[in-house]
Design a protein around this motif. Structure first.
Motif, PDB file in Angstrom:
ATOM      1  N   LEU B  71      -0.192   0.900 -16.310  1.00  0.00           N
ATOM      2  CA  LEU B  71      -1.582   1.242 -16.010  1.00  0.00           C
ATOM      3  C   LEU B  71      -2.518   0.531 -16.982  1.00  0.00           C
ATOM      4  CD1 LEU B  71      -1.535   5.012 -15.008  1.00  0.00           C
ATOM      5  CD2 LEU B  71      -1.861   3.023 -13.563  1.00  0.00           C
ATOM      6  N   TYR B  72      -2.105   0.467 -18.253  1.00  0.00           N
ATOM      7  CA  TYR B  72      -2.907  -0.296 -19.217  1.00  0.00           C
ATOM      8  C   TYR B  72      -2.998  -1.756 -18.790  1.00  0.00           C
ATOM      9  CZ  TYR B  72      -3.306  -3.656 -22.979  1.00  0.00           C
ATOM     10  OH  TYR B  72      -3.631  -4.762 -23.694  1.00  0.00           O
ATOM     11  N   ALA B  73      -1.831  -2.327 -18.461  1.00  0.00           N
ATOM     12  CA  ALA B  73      -1.794  -3.752 -18.095  1.00  0.00           C
ATOM     13  C   ALA B  73      -2.705  -3.998 -16.892  1.00  0.00           C
ATOM     14  CB  ALA B  73      -0.368  -4.176 -17.789  1.00  0.00           C
ATOM     15  N   ASN B  74      -2.670  -3.096 -15.934  1.00  0.00           N
ATOM     16  CA  ASN B  74      -3.502  -3.230 -14.743  1.00  0.00           C
ATOM     17  C   ASN B  74      -4.988  -3.167 -15.103  1.00  0.00           C
ATOM     18  OD1 ASN B  74      -4.338  -2.985 -11.866  1.00  0.00           O
ATOM     19  ND2 ASN B  74      -4.940  -0.962 -12.601  1.00  0.00           N
ATOM     20  N   SER B  75      -5.336  -2.241 -16.001  1.00  0.00           N
ATOM     21  CA  SER B  75      -6.760  -2.099 -16.301  1.00  0.00           C
ATOM     22  C   SER B  75      -7.288  -3.351 -17.009  1.00  0.00           C
ATOM     23  CB  SER B  75      -7.007  -0.857 -17.154  1.00  0.00           C
ATOM     24  OG  SER B  75      -6.648  -1.102 -18.484  1.00  0.00           O
ATOM     25  N   PHE B  76      -6.414  -4.011 -17.771  1.00  0.00           N
ATOM     26  CA  PHE B  76      -6.856  -5.253 -18.425  1.00  0.00           C
ATOM     27  C   PHE B  76      -7.149  -6.324 -17.373  1.00  0.00           C
ATOM     28  CE2 PHE B  76      -6.190  -9.356 -20.441  1.00  0.00           C
ATOM     29  CZ  PHE B  76      -7.000  -9.227 -21.560  1.00  0.00           C
ATOM     30  N   VAL B  77      -6.254  -6.445 -16.385  1.00  0.00           N
ATOM     31  CA  VAL B  77      -6.481  -7.434 -15.322  1.00  0.00           C
ATOM     32  C   VAL B  77      -7.760  -7.079 -14.572  1.00  0.00           C
ATOM     33  CG1 VAL B  77      -5.544  -8.473 -13.235  1.00  0.00           C
ATOM     34  CG2 VAL B  77      -4.010  -7.816 -15.074  1.00  0.00           C
ATOM     35  N   ARG B 153      15.561   4.104  -6.450  1.00  0.00           N
ATOM     36  CA  ARG B 153      14.731   4.751  -7.467  1.00  0.00           C
ATOM     37  C   ARG B 153      13.786   3.774  -8.152  1.00  0.00           C
ATOM     38  NH1 ARG B 153      17.513   9.472 -10.955  1.00  0.00           N
ATOM     39  NH2 ARG B 153      18.168  10.770  -9.214  1.00  0.00           N
ATOM     40  N   SER B 154      14.301   2.572  -8.476  1.00  0.00           N
ATOM     41  CA  SER B 154      13.454   1.572  -9.146  1.00  0.00           C
ATOM     42  C   SER B 154      12.281   1.214  -8.244  1.00  0.00           C
ATOM     43  CB  SER B 154      14.244   0.304  -9.458  1.00  0.00           C
ATOM     44  OG  SER B 154      15.500   0.620  -9.955  1.00  0.00           O
ATOM     45  N   ALA B 155      12.584   0.973  -6.968  1.00  0.00           N
ATOM     46  CA  ALA B 155      11.532   0.598  -6.030  1.00  0.00           C
ATOM     47  C   ALA B 155      10.486   1.704  -5.944  1.00  0.00           C
ATOM     48  CB  ALA B 155      12.124   0.323  -4.656  1.00  0.00           C
ATOM     49  N   LEU B 156      10.969   2.928  -5.900  1.00  0.00           N
ATOM     50  CA  LEU B 156      10.071   4.070  -5.792  1.00  0.00           C
ATOM     51  C   LEU B 156       9.161   4.156  -7.021  1.00  0.00           C
ATOM     52  CD1 LEU B 156      10.050   6.060  -3.440  1.00  0.00           C
ATOM     53  CD2 LEU B 156      11.098   7.729  -4.988  1.00  0.00           C
ATOM     54  N   LEU B 157       9.756   3.964  -8.186  1.00  0.00           N
ATOM     55  CA  LEU B 157       8.986   4.034  -9.437  1.00  0.00           C
ATOM     56  C   LEU B 157       7.879   2.997  -9.444  1.00  0.00           C
ATOM     57  CD1 LEU B 157       8.701   5.074 -12.421  1.00  0.00           C
ATOM     58  CD2 LEU B 157      10.160   3.169 -13.059  1.00  0.00           C
ATOM     59  N   ILE B 158       8.245   1.748  -9.097  1.00  0.00           N
ATOM     60  CA  ILE B 158       7.247   0.680  -9.146  1.00  0.00           C
ATOM     61  C   ILE B 158       6.172   0.896  -8.090  1.00  0.00           C
ATOM     62  CG2 ILE B 158       6.913  -1.803  -8.798  1.00  0.00           C
ATOM     63  CD1 ILE B 158       8.118  -0.895 -11.516  1.00  0.00           C
ATOM     64  N   LEU B 159       6.600   1.326  -6.890  1.00  0.00           N
ATOM     65  CA  LEU B 159       5.610   1.595  -5.838  1.00  0.00           C
ATOM     66  C   LEU B 159       4.636   2.675  -6.290  1.00  0.00           C
ATOM     67  CD1 LEU B 159       7.636   1.394  -2.519  1.00  0.00           C
ATOM     68  CD2 LEU B 159       5.851  -0.143  -3.344  1.00  0.00           C
ATOM     69  N   ALA B 160       5.161   3.706  -6.925  1.00  0.00           N
ATOM     70  CA  ALA B 160       4.293   4.790  -7.382  1.00  0.00           C
ATOM     71  C   ALA B 160       3.293   4.274  -8.409  1.00  0.00           C
ATOM     72  CB  ALA B 160       5.136   5.910  -7.977  1.00  0.00           C
ATOM     73  N   ILE B 161       3.777   3.485  -9.366  1.00  0.00           N
ATOM     74  CA  ILE B 161       2.871   2.990 -10.414  1.00  0.00           C
ATOM     75  C   ILE B 161       1.833   2.040  -9.822  1.00  0.00           C
ATOM     76  CG2 ILE B 161       2.714   1.654 -12.541  1.00  0.00           C
ATOM     77  CD1 ILE B 161       5.457   2.707 -13.273  1.00  0.00           C
ATOM     78  N   LEU B 162       2.304   1.124  -8.953  1.00  0.00           N
ATOM     79  CA  LEU B 162       1.353   0.180  -8.353  1.00  0.00           C
ATOM     80  C   LEU B 162       0.344   0.919  -7.485  1.00  0.00           C
ATOM     81  CD1 LEU B 162       3.563  -2.912  -7.468  1.00  0.00           C
ATOM     82  CD2 LEU B 162       1.952  -2.638  -9.338  1.00  0.00           C
ATOM     83  N   GLY B 163       0.811   1.970  -6.816  1.00  0.00           N
ATOM     84  CA  GLY B 163      -0.101   2.775  -6.009  1.00  0.00           C
ATOM     85  C   GLY B 163      -1.191   3.399  -6.866  1.00  0.00           C
ATOM     86  N   LEU B 164      -0.768   3.958  -8.000  1.00  0.00           N
ATOM     87  CA  LEU B 164      -1.742   4.542  -8.936  1.00  0.00           C
ATOM     88  C   LEU B 164      -2.737   3.489  -9.405  1.00  0.00           C
ATOM     89  CD1 LEU B 164       0.162   6.932 -11.363  1.00  0.00           C
ATOM     90  CD2 LEU B 164      -1.782   7.461  -9.906  1.00  0.00           C
ATOM     91  N   SER B 165      -2.220   2.309  -9.752  1.00  0.00           N
ATOM     92  CA  SER B 165      -3.094   1.227 -10.228  1.00  0.00           C
ATOM     93  C   SER B 165      -4.097   0.858  -9.148  1.00  0.00           C
ATOM     94  CB  SER B 165      -2.284  -0.013 -10.578  1.00  0.00           C
ATOM     95  OG  SER B 165      -1.277   0.318 -11.482  1.00  0.00           O
ATOM     96  N   LEU B 166      -3.587   0.733  -7.918  1.00  0.00           N
ATOM     97  CA  LEU B 166      -4.466   0.364  -6.801  1.00  0.00           C
ATOM     98  C   LEU B 166      -5.575   1.400  -6.656  1.00  0.00           C
ATOM     99  CD1 LEU B 166      -5.080  -1.434  -4.336  1.00  0.00           C
ATOM    100  CD2 LEU B 166      -3.625   0.070  -3.003  1.00  0.00           C
ATOM    101  N   ALA B 168      -6.806   3.365  -8.909  1.00  0.00           N
ATOM    102  CA  ALA B 168      -7.764   3.211 -10.010  1.00  0.00           C
ATOM    103  C   ALA B 168      -8.694   2.032  -9.730  1.00  0.00           C
ATOM    104  CB  ALA B 168      -7.020   3.009 -11.317  1.00  0.00           C
ATOM    105  N   ASN B 169      -8.124   0.913  -9.246  1.00  0.00           N
ATOM    106  CA  ASN B 169      -8.940  -0.272  -8.972  1.00  0.00           C
ATOM    107  C   ASN B 169      -9.921  -0.018  -7.842  1.00  0.00           C
ATOM    108  OD1 ASN B 169      -7.397  -1.433 -10.897  1.00  0.00           O
ATOM    109  ND2 ASN B 169      -6.177  -2.689  -9.506  1.00  0.00           N
ATOM    110  N   VAL B 173     -14.012  -0.333  -7.715  1.00  0.00           N
ATOM    111  CA  VAL B 173     -14.793  -1.149  -6.775  1.00  0.00           C
ATOM    112  C   VAL B 173     -15.815  -0.287  -6.042  1.00  0.00           C
ATOM    113  CG1 VAL B 173     -14.654  -2.389  -4.592  1.00  0.00           C
ATOM    114  CG2 VAL B 173     -13.127  -2.968  -6.461  1.00  0.00           C
ATOM    115  N   ILE B 174     -15.370   0.891  -5.585  1.00  0.00           N
ATOM    116  CA  ILE B 174     -16.276   1.734  -4.806  1.00  0.00           C
ATOM    117  C   ILE B 174     -17.467   2.165  -5.654  1.00  0.00           C
ATOM    118  CG2 ILE B 174     -16.448   3.997  -3.687  1.00  0.00           C
ATOM    119  CD1 ILE B 174     -13.468   3.452  -2.802  1.00  0.00           C
TER     120      ILE B 174
END
Lengths: 252, 640
Positions: B71-77, B153-166, B168-169, B173-174
């Motif tokens: 989430l930190y990495a995403n917020s920097f981008v 499980r790995s896929a689920l974890l990453i999807l969940a994190i990317l979903g959260l990042s999305l 937040a992004n 924007v809104i």
């Protein structure tokens, strides 16, 4: 002897990817006397900026020489050039070039600190200078807290504090509104009166009409010059305007 | 849809400087999680319960860390894309278009991260399997395993994190207004204020943490206080990086004769701003480095101490101890009968009172009410002369207050006092086996007294001696010992006994500490990755900050060389401060960690010192390499 002598100055740029050469300055010669206030005018691409960079010793000419108080700028070694510029030249830029991380006083001190001066000496100099430029109330402020006109006055203070032989100003009114421009030109006039030599590159006829002499540069050459003499600013404005019209219409 | 895909791909490509490290971190996280999960579910490792337990802990730590970190990495981008997005908005893309575009981008990221992450994970997990088998010395064959549940499980974890990042992004924007976004870039920044209170909090909590770390000598207290000290030091680190650094710099600035020196002028004012914007990031790097140092040094130390500890605890291959000394004859007969069929030597049997005592000079107190310094405690065996003579085939003849003494640390005096009586040391014993089954402390003493004296020692009257049989043998002892157990338990109603086998001890040690070391290395890798990404991001942001600073300083009369030196020294202080502080943290934690390690394993100070030095050395080298490599991006930006 003149303070500044420019003899047959030449600058040729070679672009990196083609062999084609661009002659930015063909052969420029002029002199500036001690205490003179000279404006250089010309269109974009006429070679103004190149000339200023050469005078500021930021760039090396392809030929000719620049003598400042008898010293040939082109002969100074790279290692000494920064110290030489610091001691002898003052710069005023269009976009002020103030550092956001310093407050106004520290911005002005910067060249003195680089020259390793004592704080008491610097403070004494600033105390004398600040009221003249009407910035004595701003010294503790930061650049983002003050207006454009104020910023430019700070930049002038920074240029003056080293007591340079020559002030080089690059479009100093370029980023200012008309009111700020007026007050800035007043300040230039005032420091000119006190004996400071100024060389100003500008687009603005108004700014140039304040100078005691205007040089016109076109296609890398001095094309014409006007002396102000006893003329009023308004009259000078008219003359410069006429000259520019002639220049633009390609008249001889 | 095709349009959005192309747009998204172009965006990702154009933002490579920000996006690529983010993508790499996501891939790396996926791979790390998959690896640890695949080991967790690997069928061949299921029998190793402590390993599985550690893998579970490791996997959970990775999940928590991955969420925070990505989430930190995403917020920097996201922060660095604001301008681009607002430009799209101004050029006529509506917010809903932007939303679709960002969804497509996230989808691409997810596909790349999961695809490449799992690929890397599957390949590397085989290597990790080999490493873990090697570290734990488990006798297992190499089997390629690809547990589906781990992939899922790995896929689920990453999807969940990317979903959260999305999410937040999208909120960003809104909520955003394009004009604000464009204007934001040119805002000047205020000089930070000195925060005296926070600085004091930082100083006090860091001081308290350090004090706890160096003052606690009781290992039981150390293990609880360890976490208190860690929290205090973390709080102190954050406060001092954010408020303390600025207070210090502003203090230096107030001293005009110091501040207005060429060397200090640009450095101090520059660092004030750098610290204002980046203090938390630097504190994070510092904490991560400290985590790496503590985790690695202690797990390496534990691992390297296994052999010493096993040797200390097992003087012979096999020991059998009964807690009813009256079973002496019964047990001895059973053992003797059963080991007739194998070859063995160094057979002994010993009846001894086992206790722990505080040894100070020549006096021993058997009163472990309060544990002070673990170093002064010894495990002590007290036995009678007749038991000793019988068990070791000797013929000692002690009179009055004469005793024989065994010590594993070179006890030099000629007398010793305990239970209000002073005894003369008539001779020394060298058999290590005399410490049988009571050798789990670094200091060991055995005292042989004559039979009348032992009957008169008051405090022994309430305790009962233990009886231990031991011998060395190369043979396969498992069936033998099983038979001994069966015979012994069937011959009596109530039995209480313990078995100590050197191979089992060793296997146990390797499984436990090997798993710990593995998890230590694994988590260190993840902490390092986080630290590297933060360092890289800081280099980027510093580069953009410094871009026009370089130019202005040259314009006002600094030579290019001077500017370079001035800024380089700031950047060096900026980036190496966290490393230096983390080494200082470790220095203060050193004793506390040793104390905690004492509980797990017979402490070997020398081992831990070496492990610490190796870890610091390795971290410094890696840090410097990372710095040098990431500094390239900085100079690329600045030189433009």
């Amino acid at each position: 002897m003149s303070l500044l002598q420019v003899n047959q100055l030449k600058k040729v740029y070679t672009t990196r990817f083609s062999k084609q050469q661009v002659e930015a300055l063909k052969s420029v010669s002029f002199e500036v006397e001690q205490g003179e206030y000279v404006a250089i005018m010309g269109e974009s691409g006429s070679g103004k900026t190149t000339l200023l960079n050469l005078l500021a010793a930021l760039d090396q000419p392809s030929g000719g020489q620049i003598l400042l108080d008898g010293t040939d700028l082109t002969k100074i070694t790279q290692r000494q050039i920064s110290a030489y510029r610091r001691a002898n030249l003052g710069f005023v830029f269009q976009d002020f070039n103030l550092l956001d991380t310093f407050n106004v006083a520290d911005n002005i001190y910067l060249p003195l600190v680089l020259a390793k001066q004592k704080h008491q000496v610097m403070a004494a100099k600033l105390d004398k200078l600040a009221p003249r430029l009407k910035i004595d109330g701003l010294l503790e402020k930061y650049p983002y807290e003050i207006s454009g006109g104020q910023k430019q006055r700070v930049a002038i203070a920074r240029a003056l504090i080293t007591e340079p032989k020559l002030i080089l100003a690059d479009e100093p009114t370029g980023a200012l509104d008309s009111k700020s421009t007026d007050s800035l030109l007043e300040i230039f006039e005032q420091i000119h009166q006190s004996g400071q030599t100024i060389l100003m590159v500008t687009h603005s006829i108004k700014a140039a009409s304040n100078a005691s002499r205007v040089l016109f540069i076109k296609d890398g050459q001095i094309f014409h010059q006007l002396y102000k003499g006893d003329m009023t600013n308004a009259k000078m404005y008219q003359k410069i305007s006429d000259t520019l019209t002639m220049l633009l219409s390609g008249g001889q | 849809m095709f349009f959005y895909t192309r747009l998204a791909l172009t965006n990702l490509k154009n933002n490579a400087k920000f996006y690529l490290p983010y993508l790499l971190s996501t891939i790396f996280t996926t791979a790390l999680y998959y690896i640890i999960s695949s080991l967790r579910f690997s069928e061949s490792l299921q029998d190793h319960s402590s390993l599985i337990a550690f893998l579970d802990v490791g996997a959970n730590v990775i999940v928590v860390f991955a969420v925070v970190f990505l989430l930190y990495a995403n917020s920097f981008v996201a922060k660095n894309r604001k301008k681009q997005l607002s430009l799209y908005n101004i050029l006529g893309m509506e917010k809903r278009h932007l939303i679709v575009m960002m969804m497509v981008e996230t989808l691409i990221t997810a596909i790349l991260a999961i695809g490449l992450g799992l690929l890397a994970g599957i390949v590397l997990s085989q290597l990790m399997y080999l490493i873990i088998v090697n570290l734990t010395q488990a006798s297992l064959e190499f089997i390629i395993t690809v547990p589906l549940v781990s992939m899922y499980r790995s896929a689920l974890l990453i999807l969940a994190i990317l979903g959260l990042s999305l999410l937040a992004n999208l909120v960003r924007v809104i909520r955003s207004n394009p004009i604000d976004l464009l204007a934001q870039q040119s805002q000047g920044e205020k000089e930070p204020k000195t925060k005296i209170f926070l600085t004091l909090v930082g100083l006090v909590s860091l001081g308290a943490g350090y004090y706890l770390a160096i003052s606690i000598t009781d290992p039981m207290a150390a293990i609880t206080m360890f976490f208190v000290a860690v929290l205090l030091v973390m709080l102190g680190t954050y406060c001092l990086f954010t408020a303390g650094s600025i207070a210090l710099l502003k203090g230096l600035k107030a001293n005009k004769n110091y501040y207005y020196l060429t060397r200090h002028f640009t450095a101090i004012s520059g660092l004030i701003y750098r610290m204002k914007q980046n203090a938390v990031g630097l504190a994070n790097i510092c904490i991560l480095c400290t985590c790496v140092l503590v985790t690695l040094s202690s797990t390496i130390c534990l691992y390297s101490g296994i052999e010493d500890s096993v040797q200390l605890q097992c003087p012979v291959t096999q020991m059998i101890t009964t807690y009813y000394a009256e079973d002496q004859e019964l047990l001895e007969n059973i053992v003797k009968k059963n080991i007739e069929s194998i070859s063995y030597d160094d057979y002994f049997s010993i009846r001894a009172y086992q206790t722990i005592g505080l040894v100070q000079g020549t006096s021993i107190t058997f009163d472990p009410d309060q544990f002070d310094n673990f170093d002064n405690y010894a495990t002590i065996n007290i036995l009678s002369q007749s038991d000793y003579n019988r068990g070791f085939n000797q013929d000692l003849d002690l009179h009055g207050n004469e005793i024989y003494l065994y010590s594993n640390y070179g006890y030099k005096e000629n007398r010793i006092t305990f239970a209000n009586e002073t005894y003369q040391i008539a001779g020394t014993i060298t058999q290590k086996a005399i410490m049988a089954d009571n050798s789990y402390s670094p200091k060991q003493l055995a005292i042989v007294v004559n039979d009348e004296t032992i009957a008169n020692i008051a405090f022994l009257k309430n305790s009962s001696p233990k009886f231990t049989i031991g011998f060395n043998s190369e043979a396969d002892l498992e069936p033998v010992i099983e038979q001994v157990e069966a015979d012994y338990t069937s011959s009596k109603e109530k039995v209480l006994y313990s078995l100590t086998n050197i191979d089992q001890q060793r296997a146990y040690g390797y499984e436990l500490y090997g798993s710990m070391l593995f998890i230590g290395i694994f988590l260190s890798l993840m902490f390092m990755m986080a630290a590297v990404l933060i360092i890289y991001n800081k280099q980027l942001s510093q580069g953009y900050e410094d871009q026009n600073k370089f130019e202005i300083l040259q314009n006002v009369g600094m030579s290019q060389q001077e500017v370079k030196q001035a800024i380089q020294s700031q950047i060096l202080i900026f980036f190496f401060l966290p490393l230096v502080v983390s080494v200082i943290h470790l220095g203060f934690a050193y004793k506390l960690i040793l104390n905690v390690l004492d509980l797990f394993l017979i402490g070997n100070t020398n081992n831990y010192f070496k492990a610490t030095l190796i870890c610091i050395g390795a971290l410094v080298v890696i840090y410097c390499l990372v710095y040098r490599y990431t500094a390239k991006t900085y100079y690329q930006i600045v030189k433009k």
